[in-house]
Design an enzyme around this catalytic site. Structure first.
Site, PDB file in Angstrom:
ATOM      1  N   LYS A 176       1.810   2.138  -5.162  1.00 37.26           N
ATOM      2  CA  LYS A 176       2.315   1.589  -6.430  1.00 37.26           C
ATOM      3  C   LYS A 176       1.378   1.922  -7.588  1.00 37.26           C
ATOM      4  O   LYS A 176       1.814   2.274  -8.680  1.00 37.26           O
ATOM      5  CB  LYS A 176       2.487   0.064  -6.303  1.00 37.26           C
ATOM      6  CG  LYS A 176       3.501  -0.323  -5.221  1.00 37.26           C
ATOM      7  CD  LYS A 176       3.560  -1.832  -5.016  1.00 37.26           C
ATOM      8  CE  LYS A 176       2.324  -2.413  -4.386  1.00 37.26           C
ATOM      9  NZ  LYS A 176       2.074  -2.006  -2.990  1.00 37.26           N
TER      10      LYS A 176
ATOM     11  N   ASP B 131       0.813  -1.231   0.000  1.00 39.56           N
ATOM     12  CA  ASP B 131       0.000   0.000   0.000  1.00 39.56           C
ATOM     13  C   ASP B 131       0.837   1.267   0.000  1.00 39.56           C
ATOM     14  O   ASP B 131       0.425   2.304   0.525  1.00 39.56           O
ATOM     15  CB  ASP B 131      -0.960   0.020   1.206  1.00 39.56           C
ATOM     16  CG  ASP B 131      -1.897  -1.169   1.202  1.00 39.56           C
ATOM     17  OD1 ASP B 131      -2.234  -1.627   0.103  1.00 39.56           O
ATOM     18  OD2 ASP B 131      -2.280  -1.625   2.290  1.00 39.56           O
TER      19      ASP B 131
ATOM     20  N   GLN C  74       1.945  -5.994  -3.278  1.00 42.15           N
ATOM     21  CA  GLN C  74       2.411  -6.140  -1.893  1.00 42.15           C
ATOM     22  C   GLN C  74       3.705  -5.343  -1.701  1.00 42.15           C
ATOM     23  O   GLN C  74       3.875  -4.323  -2.337  1.00 42.15           O
ATOM     24  CB  GLN C  74       2.584  -7.621  -1.503  1.00 42.15           C
ATOM     25  CG  GLN C  74       1.277  -8.400  -1.426  1.00 42.15           C
ATOM     26  CD  GLN C  74       0.700  -8.801  -2.771  1.00 42.15           C
ATOM     27  OE1 GLN C  74       1.364  -9.428  -3.555  1.00 42.15           O
ATOM     28  NE2 GLN C  74      -0.540  -8.448  -3.029  1.00 42.15           N
TER      29      GLN C  74
ATOM     30  N   GLY D 112      -4.627  -4.145  -3.868  1.00 45.79           N
ATOM     31  CA  GLY D 112      -5.627  -3.107  -4.110  1.00 45.79           C
ATOM     32  C   GLY D 112      -4.854  -1.864  -4.486  1.00 45.79           C
ATOM     33  O   GLY D 112      -4.230  -1.244  -3.626  1.00 45.79           O
ATOM     34  N   HIS D 113      -4.798  -1.543  -5.768  1.00 51.01           N
ATOM     35  CA  HIS D 113      -3.999  -0.420  -6.248  1.00 51.01           C
ATOM     36  C   HIS D 113      -4.932   0.726  -6.643  1.00 51.01           C
ATOM     37  O   HIS D 113      -5.802   0.555  -7.499  1.00 51.01           O
ATOM     38  CB  HIS D 113      -3.126  -0.850  -7.428  1.00 51.01           C
ATOM     39  CG  HIS D 113      -2.085  -1.866  -7.025  1.00 51.01           C
ATOM     40  ND1 HIS D 113      -1.163  -2.385  -7.889  1.00 51.01           N
ATOM     41  CD2 HIS D 113      -1.826  -2.440  -5.825  1.00 51.01           C
ATOM     42  CE1 HIS D 113      -0.370  -3.237  -7.239  1.00 51.01           C
ATOM     43  NE2 HIS D 113      -0.765  -3.290  -5.987  1.00 51.01           N
TER      44      HIS D 113
END
Ligand code: GDP
Ligand code: IMO
Ligand code: MG
Length: 436
Positions: free
Chosen positions: A16, A13, A225, A40-41
Site C-alpha cells: 500500500k 503488507d 492492514q 508498516g508502509h
C-alpha cells in the site's frame, strides 16, 4: 477530480505504501483513516527506503497535504519519533504538510503493556499482534473510556481523563496479568509535552477534507492492514481491531460515501500473512521459501518472518465484494520470476463440498482444501519492464488470468520495490476502467 480509496485486499503488507507514494503526485490530499502504528508502509525512492507507521505515504511529495483521520489510533511517542526521523533526513514535516485529527484516539503506554500482557497470557492461542497497543486502544474508544488528541490541548481535561483511565487499567495489569503498573504522574507529565509538540498539527480533519473536495481537489485514502484482517469480514479473532475496508474510509476520515469514486484493491501476486490464524494457501515447501527469500518477506513493523503461499482467488473475490474494488494494483510480480509452475487457488473444497464464499467459521475454514489451477512460470527478470506488452508472455497471461477470474482490471503492476518499478496498464483515477 476523482477520489480513490486504496486498501489491502489480503492480510496486509500488499504494498500500500508503495502505491500511495506512486500515486501521490496525482492527489492533493492523502488521508490515513484507520489502524495505527501496527502498520508498516515501505516507500522506496531511488533505492532509498522509508518506513512509515502513522504518517501517510504522501509525505515525500512536496505539494501533498497528509492527514491522520479520526479513525486512527495515534501513539504520540511513535508519531513524534517518526516526525523527527523524517526531519533528520531532510523531509520537511510542518503543519502545512501534516495534520492530525483532534478526534483521533491516543495509544498510551498502558495500552501497549496490556496488549503484550494479554498475548503472553494466551500462550499458544495468541493472535500474534504487533504489540503496539492497538486492540486495547480501540477497546477504550468504543468503551467510551479513551483519551483523544483534543484532550492533549486541555491540561485539566487530560489530567482528569488520564487519572481515571490509567487507574482502572492498572488494576487489570497488576491483578489479572501480574505486570508492573504504569505511573500516572509520569504519563500526565509526558502528555503535556506531547500536547505542546503536537498542537500545531492538530486540525478538524473532516472539515479540511470537505473544503478540499468542494474545491475539486483529489483525495487519496490510504488503508492500513488488509481485508482479511478486518474486524468484521476478516479471519476473526485473528484480525486487527479496526474496519480495514474501503467503507471504513468514510467514518474514519469524516466524509460521506457519496464522495468516493473508486476503490483500488492492492494485492501481491501471491499471498503472505504475519501473525497467527488460518492461511489456506500457505506453502511451507520450496515455493514458499522462494517467495520468502525473493520477496524479502519480513515485517516492516516487527521484523517477523511473513508466512508465504500461493495467490488465493477466494480471498480476492471476497475482497472485491466487501470493498467494491474497481481496479487492482498487483504487486511483486517480479518475485514469481524463476518459479517453473505457478499455482493459483480458484476455490475451496470441504467435506466433499465446494465452498464458494470465504467462510465465517474458522472450523470450516480450517477444513477447506484449496483447489488449484497450475499456470506456467517464466525465467526472465522483469524489474525493468514498464509496459504490459513487454512482459514475458507467461507473466502477461498470469495477470490476464487474475483479471478475468476477478472481473477487475489490474491498473498497476509492481515489478520491484522502487516507486518507479510499476507498470501502468490503466489509470486508477479514471472511469471507466479497461474491463468495464
Ligand atoms: P504495506 O504495508 O502494504 O505498505 O506493505 P509493506 O511495505 O509492509 O510490504 C511490502 C514490501 O514489498 C516492501 O518491502 C516493499 O518495498 C516491497 N514491494 C512493494 N511492491 C513491490 C514490487 O512490486 N516488487 C518487489 N520486489 N517488492 C515490492
Ligand atoms: P500494514 O498496514 C500485516 C496483524 C498482526 C496480527 C493481527 C493483529 O503494514 O499492512 P494488531 O497489532 O493489529 O492487534 O495485530 O494483525 N497486522 C498486520 N499484518 N500488515 C499490517 O499492517 C498489520 N497490522 C496488523 O500481525 O496478526
Ligand atoms: Mg506493512
Amino acid at each position: 477530480m476523482p477520489n480513490v480509496v486504496c486498501i489491502g485486499a489480503q492480510w496486509g503488507d500488499e504494498g500500500k505504501g508503495k502505491i500511495v507514494d506512486c500515486l501521490g503526485p496525482r492527489a492533493d490530499l492523502v488521508v490515513r483513516f484507520q489502524g495505527g502504528p501496527n502498520a508498516g508502509h515501505t516507500l522506496v525512492v531511488d533505492g532509498e527506503k522509508t518506513v512509515l507507521h502513522l504518517i501517510p505515504s504522501g509525505i515525500l511529495h512536496e505539494g501533498t497535504l497528509n492527514l491522520i483521520g479520526a479513525g486512527v489510533v495515534v501513539d504520540p511517542e511513535t508519531l513524534l519519533q517518526e516526525i523527527d526521523g523524517l526531519v533528520e533526513r531532510g523531509v520537511p514535516v510542518t503543519p502545512d504538510r501534516l495534520r492530525i485529527s483532534d478526534r483521533a484516539h491516543l495509544i498510551l503506554p498502558v495500552h501497549r503493556a496490556l496488549d503484550r500482557a494479554r498475548e503472553e497470557s494466551l500462550g499458544e492461542a495468541k493472535i500474534g499482534t504487533t504489540g503496539r497497543g492497538i486492540g486495547p486502544a480501540y477497546e477504550d474508544r468504543v468503551g467510551r473510556a479513551g483519551v483523544r488528541i483534543c484532550d492533549l490541548l486541555e491540561p485539566d481535561t487530560i489530567e482528569d481523563r488520564l487519572s481515571l483511565h490509567i487507574r482502572e487499567r492498572n488494576v487489570m495489569l497488576e491483578k489479572l496479568y501480574g505486570w508492573p503498573t504504569i505511573d500516572v504522574k509520569e504519563i500526565i507529565k509526558a502528555a503535556r509535552e506531547w500536547g505542546e509538540r503536537l498542537a500545531p498539527f492538530v486540525d478538524d480533519v473532516g472539515v479540511t477534507i470537505d473544503r478540499a473536495l468542494r474545491a475539486n481537489r483529489s483525495v487519496l485514502f490510504e488503508g492500513a492492514q488488509g481485508t482479511l484482517l478486518d474486524i468484521d469480514h476478516g479471519t476473526y479473532p485473528y484480525v486487527t481491531s479496526s474496519t480495514t475496508l474501503a467503507g471504513g474510509a468514510c467514518a474514519g476520515a469524516g466524509i460521506g460515501p457519496t464522495r468516493i469514486d473508486k476503490v483500488l484493491g492492492i494485492t501481491k501476486a501471491y499471498t503472505t500473512r504475519v501473525g497467527g490464524g488460518p492461511f489456506p494457501t500457505e506453502d511451507q515447501g520450496q515455493a514458499g521459501q522462494h517467495l520468502s527469500v525473493r520477496g524479502a518477506e519480513f515485517g516492516a513493523t516487527t521484523g517477523r518472518k511473513r508466512r508465504c503461499g500461493w495467490l488465493d482467488l477466494v480471498v480476492l473475490r471476497h475482497a472485491v465484494r466487501v470493498n467494491g474494488i474497481t481496479s487492482l494494483a498487483l504487486l511483486k510480480l517480479d518475485v514469481l520470476t524463476g518459479l517453473r509452475e505457478l499455482r493459483v487457488c480458484t476455490g475451496y473444497r470441504a467435506d466433499g463440498r465446494e465452498i464458494e464464499n470465504f467462510p465465517a467459521s474458522l472450523r470450516v475454514l480450517r477444513a477447506c482444501e484449496p483447489v488449484y489451477v497450475t499456470l506456467p512460470g517464466w525465467e526472465e527478470p522483469i524489474e525493468h519492464v514498464r509496459s504490459i506488452d513487454e512482459l514475458p508472455p507467461n507473466a502477461a497471461d498470469y495477470v490476464r488470468f487474475i483479471e478475468r477470474e476477478l472481473e477487475v482490471p489490474a491498473d498497476l503492476i509492481g515489478v520491484g520495490p522502487d516507486r518507479d518499478a510499476t507498470i501502468e496498464a490503466g489509470n486508477p483515477f479514471d472511469t471507466p476502467s479497461r474491463l468495464s
